[in-house]
Design a protein around this motif. Structure first.
Motif, PDB file in Angstrom:
ATOM      1  N   HIS A 190      49.569  42.118  39.478  1.00  0.00           N
ATOM      2  CA  HIS A 190      50.221  41.565  40.509  1.00  0.00           C
ATOM      3  C   HIS A 190      50.968  42.654  41.356  1.00  0.00           C
ATOM      4  O   HIS A 190      51.190  42.629  42.639  1.00  0.00           O
ATOM      5  N   ALA A 191      51.730  43.464  40.500  1.00  0.00           N
ATOM      6  CA  ALA A 191      52.457  44.571  40.985  1.00  0.00           C
ATOM      7  C   ALA A 191      51.626  45.494  41.766  1.00  0.00           C
ATOM      8  O   ALA A 191      51.792  46.224  43.028  1.00  0.00           O
ATOM      9  N   TRP A 192      50.444  45.811  41.040  1.00  0.00           N
ATOM     10  CA  TRP A 192      49.320  47.093  41.695  1.00  0.00           C
ATOM     11  C   TRP A 192      48.843  46.444  42.975  1.00  0.00           C
ATOM     12  O   TRP A 192      48.802  47.038  44.026  1.00  0.00           O
ATOM     13  N   LEU A 193      48.428  44.896  42.928  1.00  0.00           N
ATOM     14  CA  LEU A 193      47.983  44.671  44.312  1.00  0.00           C
ATOM     15  C   LEU A 193      48.913  44.355  45.438  1.00  0.00           C
ATOM     16  O   LEU A 193      48.457  44.624  46.499  1.00  0.00           O
ATOM     17  N   ALA A 194      50.196  44.117  45.157  1.00  0.00           N
ATOM     18  CA  ALA A 194      51.183  43.960  46.115  1.00  0.00           C
ATOM     19  C   ALA A 194      51.181  45.532  46.962  1.00  0.00           C
ATOM     20  O   ALA A 194      51.209  45.659  48.073  1.00  0.00           O
ATOM     21  N   GLU A 195      51.453  46.552  45.868  1.00  0.00           N
ATOM     22  CA  GLU A 195      51.434  47.837  46.306  1.00  0.00           C
ATOM     23  C   GLU A 195      50.213  48.370  47.313  1.00  0.00           C
ATOM     24  O   GLU A 195      50.188  49.080  48.232  1.00  0.00           O
ATOM     25  N   ALA A 196      49.100  47.974  46.734  1.00  0.00           N
ATOM     26  CA  ALA A 196      47.807  48.460  47.307  1.00  0.00           C
ATOM     27  C   ALA A 196      47.482  47.881  48.457  1.00  0.00           C
ATOM     28  O   ALA A 196      46.679  48.493  49.462  1.00  0.00           O
ATOM     29  N   THR A 197      47.814  46.653  48.789  1.00  0.00           N
ATOM     30  CA  THR A 197      47.381  45.855  50.085  1.00  0.00           C
ATOM     31  C   THR A 197      48.786  45.982  51.015  1.00  0.00           C
ATOM     32  O   THR A 197      48.881  45.388  52.045  1.00  0.00           O
ATOM     33  N   GLY A 198      49.958  46.588  50.490  1.00  0.00           N
ATOM     34  CA  GLY A 198      51.293  46.594  51.501  1.00  0.00           C
ATOM     35  C   GLY A 198      51.599  45.047  51.523  1.00  0.00           C
ATOM     36  O   GLY A 198      52.583  44.959  52.498  1.00  0.00           O
ATOM     37  N   GLY A 199      51.437  44.344  50.309  1.00  0.00           N
ATOM     38  CA  GLY A 199      51.992  42.875  50.457  1.00  0.00           C
ATOM     39  C   GLY A 199      51.375  42.068  51.119  1.00  0.00           C
ATOM     40  O   GLY A 199      51.566  41.053  51.342  1.00  0.00           O
ATOM     41  N   SER A 200      49.966  42.436  51.829  1.00  0.00           N
ATOM     42  CA  SER A 200      49.302  41.665  52.682  1.00  0.00           C
ATOM     43  C   SER A 200      48.333  40.528  52.011  1.00  0.00           C
ATOM     44  O   SER A 200      47.787  39.723  52.586  1.00  0.00           O
ATOM     45  N   SER A 201      48.123  40.828  50.644  1.00  0.00           N
ATOM     46  CA  SER A 201      47.205  40.203  49.792  1.00  0.00           C
ATOM     47  C   SER A 201      47.836  39.474  48.585  1.00  0.00           C
ATOM     48  O   SER A 201      48.530  40.338  47.915  1.00  0.00           O
ATOM     49  N   SER A 202      47.478  38.535  47.890  1.00  0.00           N
ATOM     50  CA  SER A 202      47.953  37.825  46.719  1.00  0.00           C
ATOM     51  C   SER A 202      46.906  37.421  46.029  1.00  0.00           C
ATOM     52  O   SER A 202      46.095  36.872  46.638  1.00  0.00           O
ATOM     53  N   ALA A 203      46.992  37.248  44.751  1.00  0.00           N
ATOM     54  CA  ALA A 203      46.040  36.713  43.817  1.00  0.00           C
ATOM     55  C   ALA A 203      46.214  35.289  43.355  1.00  0.00           C
ATOM     56  O   ALA A 203      47.449  35.161  43.270  1.00  0.00           O
ATOM     57  N   ALA A 204      45.380  34.627  43.428  1.00  0.00           N
ATOM     58  CA  ALA A 204      45.342  32.943  43.034  1.00  0.00           C
ATOM     59  C   ALA A 204      44.761  32.811  41.633  1.00  0.00           C
ATOM     60  O   ALA A 204      43.521  33.351  41.439  1.00  0.00           O
ATOM     61  N   PRO A 205      45.219  32.318  40.707  1.00  0.00           N
ATOM     62  CA  PRO A 205      44.983  31.959  39.545  1.00  0.00           C
ATOM     63  C   PRO A 205      43.463  31.048  39.673  1.00  0.00           C
ATOM     64  O   PRO A 205      43.293  30.151  40.386  1.00  0.00           O
ATOM     65  N   ALA A 206      42.405  31.652  38.705  1.00  0.00           N
ATOM     66  CA  ALA A 206      41.171  30.730  38.950  1.00  0.00           C
ATOM     67  C   ALA A 206      40.430  30.657  37.489  1.00  0.00           C
ATOM     68  O   ALA A 206      39.381  30.479  37.193  1.00  0.00           O
ATOM     69  N   GLY A 207      41.430  30.503  36.476  1.00  0.00           N
ATOM     70  CA  GLY A 207      41.104  29.929  35.115  1.00  0.00           C
ATOM     71  C   GLY A 207      41.078  31.113  34.365  1.00  0.00           C
ATOM     72  O   GLY A 207      41.479  32.384  34.188  1.00  0.00           O
ATOM     73  N   TRP A 208      40.184  31.181  33.305  1.00  0.00           N
ATOM     74  CA  TRP A 208      40.056  32.078  32.030  1.00  0.00           C
ATOM     75  C   TRP A 208      38.611  32.503  31.837  1.00  0.00           C
ATOM     76  O   TRP A 208      37.656  31.435  31.881  1.00  0.00           O
ATOM     77  N   SER A 209      38.472  33.562  31.048  1.00  0.00           N
ATOM     78  CA  SER A 209      37.088  34.008  30.607  1.00  0.00           C
ATOM     79  C   SER A 209      37.319  34.864  29.530  1.00  0.00           C
ATOM     80  O   SER A 209      38.568  34.865  29.009  1.00  0.00           O
ATOM     81  N   HIS A 210      36.221  35.502  29.114  1.00  0.00           N
ATOM     82  CA  HIS A 210      36.629  36.279  27.665  1.00  0.00           C
ATOM     83  C   HIS A 210      36.035  37.821  27.976  1.00  0.00           C
ATOM     84  O   HIS A 210      35.002  37.703  28.840  1.00  0.00           O
ATOM     85  N   ARG A 211      36.428  38.597  27.479  1.00  0.00           N
ATOM     86  CA  ARG A 211      35.759  40.160  27.445  1.00  0.00           C
ATOM     87  C   ARG A 211      35.414  40.424  25.973  1.00  0.00           C
ATOM     88  O   ARG A 211      36.105  40.110  25.150  1.00  0.00           O
ATOM     89  N   GLU A 212      34.177  40.896  26.078  1.00  0.00           N
ATOM     90  CA  GLU A 212      33.345  41.012  24.580  1.00  0.00           C
ATOM     91  C   GLU A 212      33.541  42.476  24.448  1.00  0.00           C
ATOM     92  O   GLU A 212      33.220  43.482  25.075  1.00  0.00           O
ATOM     93  N   LEU A 213      34.172  42.667  23.014  1.00  0.00           N
ATOM     94  CA  LEU A 213      34.384  44.059  22.575  1.00  0.00           C
ATOM     95  C   LEU A 213      33.889  44.196  21.095  1.00  0.00           C
ATOM     96  O   LEU A 213      34.250  43.404  20.180  1.00  0.00           O
ATOM     97  N   PRO A 214      32.723  44.960  21.167  1.00  0.00           N
ATOM     98  CA  PRO A 214      32.152  45.092  19.446  1.00  0.00           C
ATOM     99  C   PRO A 214      33.099  45.505  18.722  1.00  0.00           C
ATOM    100  O   PRO A 214      33.851  46.370  18.784  1.00  0.00           O
ATOM    101  N   ILE A 215      32.935  45.014  17.270  1.00  0.00           N
ATOM    102  CA  ILE A 215      33.926  45.604  16.143  1.00  0.00           C
ATOM    103  C   ILE A 215      32.901  46.601  15.635  1.00  0.00           C
ATOM    104  O   ILE A 215      31.865  46.352  14.949  1.00  0.00           O
ATOM    105  N   GLU A 216      33.446  47.887  15.415  1.00  0.00           N
ATOM    106  CA  GLU A 216      32.794  48.763  14.875  1.00  0.00           C
ATOM    107  C   GLU A 216      33.042  48.818  13.197  1.00  0.00           C
ATOM    108  O   GLU A 216      34.099  48.334  13.094  1.00  0.00           O
TER     109      GLU A 216
END
Length: 216
Positions: A190-216
């Motif tokens: 959220h902090a990055w987005l505010a800085e990157a867009t000069g405060g002109s854009s914000s993020a709305a929650p859209a649920g959850w998913s998963h990222r898959e990471l192989p276990i070595e």
């Protein structure tokens, strides 16, 4: 985000099989990732149909968060000597959304109850090692609106900053960018987005998913 986050969990990397031989009996363990009990039962049915000529097709599966739903079946082996030790391997490894079928072609030498427990457990354990594991970690999803003229640059900036752009929806009013953010990095995003867009854009929650990471 008001919706509670899912928990990380372990599962197998994908479908596969591994065979061991004990006293001339063949034990072929088939593993698969499954989303729910219906998928688990469909996988089991498919393996039983494929290996219809085998003496036994013993099964175990665990599905759901916190290993909530589990089942096992000895398929004609002495009670507790096949499905239960198979299920115990899945539990001990901390796996969920995983189904196992061990197909046995009898070699003519009886193994005894203890031998069967070890054989079926080993078949699943070795198959898990052979196929491999991955961890599914929760990822928070957000939609970020952008003007058509700015969407391309914002998308590039998101990717360059290490954020996962999952989807782009082009609409008359603008572009909606779906972004996946690791749970621990939501505040920084959220902090990055505010800085990157000069405060002109914000993020709305859209649920959850998963990222898959192989276990070595």
């Amino acid at each position: 985000m008001s919706e509670p986050s899912p928990k990380p969990y372990l599962t197998v990397r994908g479908a596969g099989s591994h065979e061991i031989e004990i006293k001339k009996s063949r034990f072929i363990c088939h593993l698969a990732r499954v989303a729910d009990e219906d998928e688990a039962q469909a996988f089991i049915a498919a393996i039983r149909k494929q290996y219809w000529d085998a003496r036994h097709n013993c099964t175990a599966f665990v599905v759901g968060e916190d290993q909530r739903r589990e089942r096992s079946n000895d398929d004609g082996e002495p009670s507790g000597t096949a499905g239960v030790p198979m299920l115990e391997v899945l539990r001990r490894r901390g796996l969920t959304d995983t189904a196992a079928v061990v197909t046995r072609y009898f070699g003519g030498i009886k193994l005894g109850a203890g031998g069967l427990v070890r054989a079926y457990g080993s078949a699943v354990s070795e198959a898990v090692d052979a196929i491999g594991l991955l961890e599914r970690r929760p990822v928070a999803l957000f939609t970020v609106p952008a003007d058509h003229t700015k969407a391309g640059r914002l998308e590039n900036d998101l990717r360059a900053a290490g954020y996962e752009v999952r989807d782009l929806a082009y609409e008359a009013a603008g572009v909606r960018i779906e972004v996946g953010v690791p749970e621990a990095g939501v505040t920084d995003f959220h902090a990055w987005l505010a800085e990157a867009t000069g405060g002109s854009s914000s993020a709305a929650p859209a649920g959850w998913s998963h990222r898959e990471l192989p276990i070595e």
